[in-house]
Motif scaffolding. Structure first.
Motif, PDB file in Angstrom:
ATOM      1  N   GLU A 171     -97.743   2.971 105.923  1.00  0.00           N
ATOM      2  CA  GLU A 171     -98.553   2.153 105.027  1.00  0.00           C
ATOM      3  C   GLU A 171     -99.755   1.588 105.774  1.00  0.00           C
ATOM      4  O   GLU A 171     -99.604   1.019 106.852  1.00  0.00           O
ATOM      5  N   GLN A 172    -100.928   1.765 105.180  1.00  0.00           N
ATOM      6  CA  GLN A 172    -102.166   1.234 105.743  1.00  0.00           C
ATOM      7  C   GLN A 172    -102.635   0.080 104.871  1.00  0.00           C
ATOM      8  O   GLN A 172    -103.031   0.287 103.729  1.00  0.00           O
ATOM      9  N   ILE A 173    -102.602  -1.119 105.418  1.00  0.00           N
ATOM     10  CA  ILE A 173    -103.070  -2.279 104.667  1.00  0.00           C
ATOM     11  C   ILE A 173    -104.597  -2.284 104.629  1.00  0.00           C
ATOM     12  O   ILE A 173    -105.239  -1.622 105.455  1.00  0.00           O
ATOM     13  N   PRO A 174    -105.202  -2.993 103.681  1.00  0.00           N
ATOM     14  CA  PRO A 174    -106.662  -3.058 103.624  1.00  0.00           C
ATOM     15  C   PRO A 174    -107.260  -3.487 104.964  1.00  0.00           C
ATOM     16  O   PRO A 174    -106.750  -4.389 105.627  1.00  0.00           O
ATOM     17  N   SER A 204    -107.306  -1.586 107.670  1.00  0.00           N
ATOM     18  CA  SER A 204    -106.730  -0.858 108.802  1.00  0.00           C
ATOM     19  C   SER A 204    -107.372   0.514 108.975  1.00  0.00           C
ATOM     20  O   SER A 204    -107.955   1.075 108.054  1.00  0.00           O
ATOM     21  N   CYS A 238    -102.189  10.945  99.801  1.00  0.00           N
ATOM     22  CA  CYS A 238    -101.746   9.556  99.883  1.00  0.00           C
ATOM     23  C   CYS A 238    -100.351   9.477  99.274  1.00  0.00           C
ATOM     24  O   CYS A 238    -100.151   9.903  98.126  1.00  0.00           O
ATOM     25  N   VAL A 295    -102.875  -0.857  99.163  1.00  0.00           N
ATOM     26  CA  VAL A 295    -102.280  -0.255 100.355  1.00  0.00           C
ATOM     27  C   VAL A 295    -102.320   1.247 100.164  1.00  0.00           C
ATOM     28  O   VAL A 295    -102.114   1.751  99.053  1.00  0.00           O
ATOM     29  N   HIS A 296    -102.609   2.000 101.223  1.00  0.00           N
ATOM     30  CA  HIS A 296    -102.610   3.456 101.172  1.00  0.00           C
ATOM     31  C   HIS A 296    -101.635   3.998 102.208  1.00  0.00           C
ATOM     32  O   HIS A 296    -101.152   3.263 103.069  1.00  0.00           O
ATOM     33  N   HIS A 297    -101.357   5.294 102.131  1.00  0.00           N
ATOM     34  CA  HIS A 297    -100.385   5.934 103.025  1.00  0.00           C
ATOM     35  C   HIS A 297    -100.794   7.401 103.178  1.00  0.00           C
ATOM     36  O   HIS A 297    -100.312   8.267 102.444  1.00  0.00           O
ATOM     37  N   ASN A 326    -108.785   2.281 105.497  1.00  0.00           N
ATOM     38  CA  ASN A 326    -108.503   1.695 104.195  1.00  0.00           C
ATOM     39  C   ASN A 326    -109.573   0.636 103.931  1.00  0.00           C
ATOM     40  O   ASN A 326    -109.521  -0.461 104.474  1.00  0.00           O
TER      41      ASN A 326
END
Length: 103
Positions: free
Chosen positions: A69-72, A74, A90, A53-55, A47
């Motif tokens: 959830e992938q925080i900025p 990660s 996503c 946030v992405h997934h 990310n």
């Protein structure tokens, strides 16, 4: 640190593990939008967005995973155990798609 265990198959998604390939998530898209790898190789899904946030996830009868959830900033590394054509999506941004060809 273990980020996510694959729902089916034998692959693991691990943070900090080495990967042969890398894709980024930025601006509500994957870059590159398509990638080819060999069975057993790792793909780092990073990310690189400053705020979003992405997934990333993949649902396939032969292989599936869910990064959560992938925080900025990660990174999750996913190993593809078998050949096939896959589409990573996503869960937050439905237009995001990554085509993965595994030989």
């Amino acid at each position: 640190m273990l980020t996510s265990l694959i729902a089916s198959g034998t692959a693991l998604a691990l943070a900090g593990d080495t990967a042969s390939h890398r894709v980024t998530q930025k601006g509500r898209s994957f870059a590159p939008g398509a990638i080819s790898l060999r069975a057993g190789e790792g793909l780092a899904i990073v990310n690189d967005d400053g705020e979003l946030v992405h997934h990333a996830y993949l649902e396939n009868p032969d292989f599936s995973f869910d990064t959560g959830e992938q925080i900025p900033g990660s990174k999750t590394v996913v190993f593809f155990p078998k050949p096939g054509q896959f589409t990573i999506l996503c869960g937050i941004h439905p237009k995001m798609k990554l085509a993965v060809s595994v030989k």
